[in-house]
Each structure stands twice: as C-alpha cells, then as structure tokens.
Design a protein around this motif. Structure first.
Motif, PDB file in Angstrom:
ATOM      1  N   GLY A 109       0.794  -1.229   0.000  1.00 52.23           N
ATOM      2  CA  GLY A 109       0.000   0.000   0.000  1.00 52.23           C
ATOM      3  C   GLY A 109       0.827   1.280   0.000  1.00 52.23           C
ATOM      4  O   GLY A 109       0.301   2.353   0.317  1.00 52.23           O
ATOM      5  N   LYS A 110       2.085   1.192  -0.412  1.00 54.00           N
ATOM      6  CA  LYS A 110       2.940   2.398  -0.433  1.00 54.00           C
ATOM      7  C   LYS A 110       2.374   3.475  -1.364  1.00 54.00           C
ATOM      8  O   LYS A 110       2.295   4.642  -0.990  1.00 54.00           O
ATOM      9  CB  LYS A 110       4.368   2.039  -0.900  1.00 54.00           C
ATOM     10  N   SER A 111       2.002   3.044  -2.572  1.00 48.16           N
ATOM     11  CA  SER A 111       1.480   4.049  -3.530  1.00 48.16           C
ATOM     12  C   SER A 111       0.182   4.649  -3.020  1.00 48.16           C
ATOM     13  O   SER A 111      -0.079   5.843  -3.219  1.00 48.16           O
ATOM     14  CB  SER A 111       1.245   3.410  -4.896  1.00 48.16           C
ATOM     15  N   THR A 112      -0.621   3.828  -2.364  1.00 52.08           N
ATOM     16  CA  THR A 112      -1.882   4.336  -1.814  1.00 52.08           C
ATOM     17  C   THR A 112      -1.585   5.405  -0.759  1.00 52.08           C
ATOM     18  O   THR A 112      -2.222   6.469  -0.734  1.00 52.08           O
ATOM     19  CB  THR A 112      -2.697   3.166  -1.204  1.00 52.08           C
ATOM     20  N   VAL A 113      -0.595   5.150   0.097  1.00 50.16           N
ATOM     21  CA  VAL A 113      -0.228   6.143   1.119  1.00 50.16           C
ATOM     22  C   VAL A 113       0.437   7.353   0.465  1.00 50.16           C
ATOM     23  O   VAL A 113       0.152   8.506   0.842  1.00 50.16           O
ATOM     24  CB  VAL A 113       0.701   5.508   2.193  1.00 50.16           C
TER      25      VAL A 113
HETATM   26  N1  LIG Z   1      -6.659  -0.365   2.523  1.00 53.11           N
HETATM   27  C1  LIG Z   1      -6.848  -0.941   1.337  1.00 53.11           C
HETATM   28  N2  LIG Z   1      -7.993  -1.592   1.090  1.00 53.11           N
HETATM   29  C2  LIG Z   1      -8.211  -2.206  -0.080  1.00 53.11           C
HETATM   30  N3  LIG Z   1      -7.317  -2.215  -1.099  1.00 53.11           N
HETATM   31  C3  LIG Z   1      -6.152  -1.588  -0.906  1.00 53.11           C
HETATM   32  C4  LIG Z   1      -5.859  -0.910   0.306  1.00 53.11           C
HETATM   33  N4  LIG Z   1      -4.636  -0.375   0.196  1.00 53.11           N
HETATM   34  C5  LIG Z   1      -4.185  -0.696  -1.016  1.00 53.11           C
HETATM   35  N5  LIG Z   1      -5.080  -1.422  -1.701  1.00 53.11           N
HETATM   36  C6  LIG Z   1      -4.906  -1.993  -3.043  1.00 53.11           C
HETATM   37  O1  LIG Z   1      -3.847  -2.927  -2.954  1.00 53.11           O
HETATM   38  C7  LIG Z   1      -3.055  -2.882  -4.126  1.00 53.11           C
HETATM   39  C8  LIG Z   1      -1.613  -2.587  -3.736  1.00 53.11           C
HETATM   40  O2  LIG Z   1      -1.533  -1.269  -3.249  1.00 53.11           O
HETATM   41  P1  LIG Z   1      -0.376  -0.295  -3.751  1.00 53.11           P
HETATM   42  O3  LIG Z   1      -0.282  -0.315  -5.224  1.00 53.11           O
HETATM   43  O4  LIG Z   1      -0.596   1.002  -3.078  1.00 53.11           O
HETATM   44  O5  LIG Z   1       0.864  -1.065  -3.121  1.00 53.11           O
HETATM   45  P2  LIG Z   1       2.415  -0.723  -3.270  1.00 53.11           P
HETATM   46  O6  LIG Z   1       3.016  -1.028  -1.967  1.00 53.11           O
HETATM   47  O7  LIG Z   1       2.595   0.628  -3.826  1.00 53.11           O
HETATM   48  O8  LIG Z   1       2.854  -1.810  -4.356  1.00 53.11           O
HETATM   49  P3  LIG Z   1       4.279  -1.928  -5.144  1.00 53.11           P
HETATM   50  O9  LIG Z   1       5.279  -2.404  -4.179  1.00 53.11           O
HETATM   51  O10 LIG Z   1       4.008  -2.954  -6.170  1.00 53.11           O
HETATM   52  O11 LIG Z   1       4.567  -0.602  -5.709  1.00 53.11           O
HETATM   53  C9  LIG Z   1      -3.668  -1.845  -5.046  1.00 53.11           C
HETATM   54  O12 LIG Z   1      -4.491  -2.481  -5.962  1.00 53.11           O
HETATM   55  C10 LIG Z   1      -4.499  -0.988  -4.080  1.00 53.11           C
HETATM   56  O13 LIG Z   1      -5.604  -0.406  -4.720  1.00 53.11           O
END
Ligand SMILES: Nc1ncnc2c1ncn2[C@@H]1O[C@H](COP(=O)(O)OP(=O)(O)OP(=O)(O)O)[C@@H](O)[C@H]1O
Ligand SMILES: CC(C)(COP(=O)(O)OP(=O)(O)OC[C@H]1O[C@@H](n2cnc3c(N)ncnc32)[C@H](O)[C@@H]1O)[C@@H](O)C(=O)NCCC(=O)NCCS
Length: 332
Positions: A109-113
């Motif tokens: 969820g890094k990109s989400t944050v």
């Molecule tokens: N709290 C949440 N509830 C439901 N889905 C979530 C939540 N947080 C993130 N996601 C979903 O989970 C997936 C992974 O999130 P994200 O892309 O933010 O991860 P990341 O850590 O950035 O990944 P990477 O390491 O591949 O860059 C995405 O499809 C996102 O929409």
C-alpha cells in the motif's frame, strides 16, 4: 522552543588616536545566532560588550559607514544596519527539507499512502517511476540490461518487456541480483536528481517512496521512515488481484524482498494497511501531523535556505570580525 545555532565571543582591545583625541576601543564582542523552529525565525545577537562608544570618525571607519546614524537605535540588523542588537529574520515557507522514507512490501500500500501525501501537496519521489525511466529504450540502463539478459527480453518496438523480465528475475535470485547491480547506480542517481530538483524548488517535505529502501541501504538518507505493513494473506490477495498473477508468481515477488515484519522493526512509524481504505485514512492523519512537525537541526542544515544561511552567517561573521580587529582604527 529555541535552539542555539552558534554562539561565539572574543575579546580585543583596540584604541587609537589621530592627534585630535578621536579614539575607538572595543573590549569584547559576542555573536550568537538562535533559531526558533516553532516560530520560523532566526534571531541574531550581535553585541559589543564593555566597549567605549566609537566617536563619529572611528565609527565610520572601523565599524561601518552607517554606524553614526544607527548607533543610537536599539535594534540593528547585522545584515543591514550592523553594530549591536537583535535582528529577526522571518523566513518564507520552504525553509526546511525533510526527506520522509516510505517503504514496505510489494503491494502493501505504499502508492496508496503516497497518494494521500500527494493530496496534501507533498511531493513524492517514486523509485518505481525512476526505475522505469532508467530502463527506457536507448538509456544506459537499457543498454546494460540488454547486454546482460539478451534481446529476448525486448518487445518488437525495442522497449523492455517488463512482464517477461519480471518473470525471469522474480524466479531466479541470481538474475535478480544481477539486474539490481546493473540498475542500482542509475536508480540512485535518478532519485538523487529528483531530490535535487525539489531542493532547488525549496520543497519543505519530500516523501521518498522506495520499495527497496532497506535492501538498497537508502534508509540512512531519510528520517522518519514509514513502513506500510499489511498482514501476509491480505498482501498476497491484493498483489494477485492488482497484477493478475498466479499465487506462485505473487509469492515469488513477495519473497524477493526482506520480510515485512523485519522492516516493521526498523520503522519510525508503522501504518497497518490490513484494513479498509477508510481505516488507512484515519491512521494517516496523525502520521501526516507527525512527519510535518518541527524540523531538526540536520534537516534545517540540509535545506536550501539553511545552507545559504550558514554560508551568509560565516561570511558576515568573518567580514565583520576582520573589520573590527584588523584595522588600526586611525582615520586616513
Ligand atoms: N486499505 C486498502 N484496502 C483495499 N485495497 C487496498 C488498500 N490499500 C491498497 N489497496 C490496493 O492494494 C493494491 C496494492 O496497493 P499499492 O499499489 O498502493 O501497493 P504498493 O506497496 O505501492 O505496491 P508496489 O510495491 O508494487 O509498488 C492496489 O491495488 C491498491 O488499490
Ligand atoms: C523487474 C521489473 C522489470 C518488473 O517490472 P514490473 O512493471 O512488473 O514491476 P514494477 O517495476 O512496477 O515493480 C513492482 C514492485 O516490484 C517490487 N520490485 C521491483 N524490483 C524489485 C527487485 N529487484 N527486487 C525486489 N522487489 C522488486 C517492488 O515492490 C515494486 O514496487 C522491474 O520491477 C524492475 O526493473 N526492477 C528492477 C529495478 C528495481 O530495483 N526497482 C525497485 C526500485 S527501488
């Protein structure tokens, strides 16, 4: 809250006469600079102690041309008026730079944050985007990777087939290490360049979204470090759903990184993203307040204004001390 930036004092006695009883005598001078982080200003104290007041001629010559007109004013700024007193130099915004590390596991969820930070106006340096740039057709990274992995990893248009390369490196640790070695210098200089551009712009806070922050030993450059944690089952499900890959492929990708539980122990701040997006947003508010709180000294020194101010302080102190102590005080 105040923090002393530097404080120094020295003593000297100088006197001179030029036949008509003009004199100038300084006994001590102290310079101190105090920084008030909470109120965003710097206070300069520039004080002569136990001195005999300069007469007009001596003041003009030894201290500054504006000494005569300003010497009876209570507050002089050493940068503009000189001599003694307090000077408040308020800063416009952009006086500090904090590099916040944002990391976690794949799909934690890094990109989400980082999108939440972006929504608050905080600039993001995204290592995944930098890594994409350094693998574009014709770049130095592309040439190295093609030389090492062969043209089989290329699409018809000459760009790297990322899915293909991903399959190779996430199922073979040696190949992954090779890819990391080849791209690491390009990625780190790309990140540095992005940070530098934001530094030039005077950005106060930067979030470094770097999945391999610990693996690449870049954690030393950021403070605080936020780890976005998620429970293993949720991570697996989200990764499979997002990338449309099999469970085995997802596990390979997860296992290619240090464990999330270990990263959690190294974090300054942990965000548990195992729940809903609403729960994530609730956790984000206090985290945002924490990372945008008062700056530390090293952050201030790191900032563009901090660096400039240090330079100006040193130059002003050196030039002023030279003016005060190196001349003989006589009028030509
Ligand atoms: N709290 C949440 N509830 C439901 N889905 C979530 C939540 N947080 C993130 N996601 C979903 O989970 C997936 C992974 O999130 P994200 O892309 O933010 O991860 P990341 O850590 O950035 O990944 P990477 O390491 O591949 O860059 C995405 O499809 C996102 O929409
Ligand atoms: C192997 C590649 C081509 C796969 O591309 P793809 O588009 O499928 O994935 P993407 O680049 O979006 O990365 C997704 C996630 O995989 C993880 N990941 C990427 N590279 C690595 C790696 N070398 N080791 C461990 N995990 C990695 C990260 O969590 C990243 O967020 C690509 O990830 C890559 O070039 N990796 C090497 C560069 C790198 O180290 N990137 C991470 C930046 S810190």
């Amino acid at each position: 809250k105040k923090r002393s930036f530097f404080s120094t004092s020295s003593t000297a006695t100088r006197s001179s006469t030029s036949g008509d009883s003009r004199f100038c005598k300084f006994s001590a001078i102290s310079i101190s600079v105090t920084f008030y982080p909470d109120f965003q200003f710097i206070q300069w104290k520039w004080k002569k102690r136990k001195e005999d007041r300069c007469d007009t001629a001596c003041g003009e010559k030894v201290v500054s041309k504006s000494c005569q007109s300003r010497r009876h004013q209570p507050d002089h700024c050493p940068l503009t008026g000189f001599l003694e007193g307090w000077c408040h130099l308020p800063f416009p915004s952009g006086n500090k730079m904090r590099m916040v590390g944002l990391t976690g596991g794949i799909a934690s969820g890094k990109s989400t944050v980082s999108n939440l930070f972006k929504a608050k106006g905080i600039p993001i340096v995204d290592a995944d985007l930098v890594a994409r740039d350094v693998l574009k057709k014709g770049t130095g990274g592309w040439k190295r990777v093609v030389a090492a992995f062969g043209e089989d990893i290329l699409q018809e248009n000459g760009e790297v087939d990322r899915a293909r390369l991903g399959q190779i490196v996430f199922s073979d640790p040696d190949k992954r290490q090779l890819l990391n070695r080849l791209l690491a210098p390009f990625i780190s200089s790309g990140i540095f360049w992005e940070v530098f551009k934001l530094w030039i712009k005077g950005s106060e806070f930067i979030v470094l979204d770097i999945p391999l922050l610990f693996e690449a030993k870049m954690d030393r450059w950021s403070k605080p470090i936020i780890v976005v944690w998620v429970d293993p089952e949720t991570q697996l499900q989200r990764l499979m759903a997002r990338d449309g890959i099999s469970e085995q492929q997802a596990r390979n990708r997860i296992n290619a990184q240090m464990s999330l539980d270990w990263k959690k122990t190294k974090a300054d701040i942990v965000i548990d993203n195992s729940g809903s997006l609403e729960e994530l947003k609730e956790q984000f508010s206090p985290v945002f307040a924490q990372v945008t709180g008062p700056l530390t000294w090293s952050e201030f020194g790191l900032s563009r204004r901090g660096a400039l101010l240090t330079l100006v302080s040193v130059v002003v102190a050196v030039v002023s001390c030279r003016n005060l102590f190196n001349k003989d005080g006589t009028k030509p």
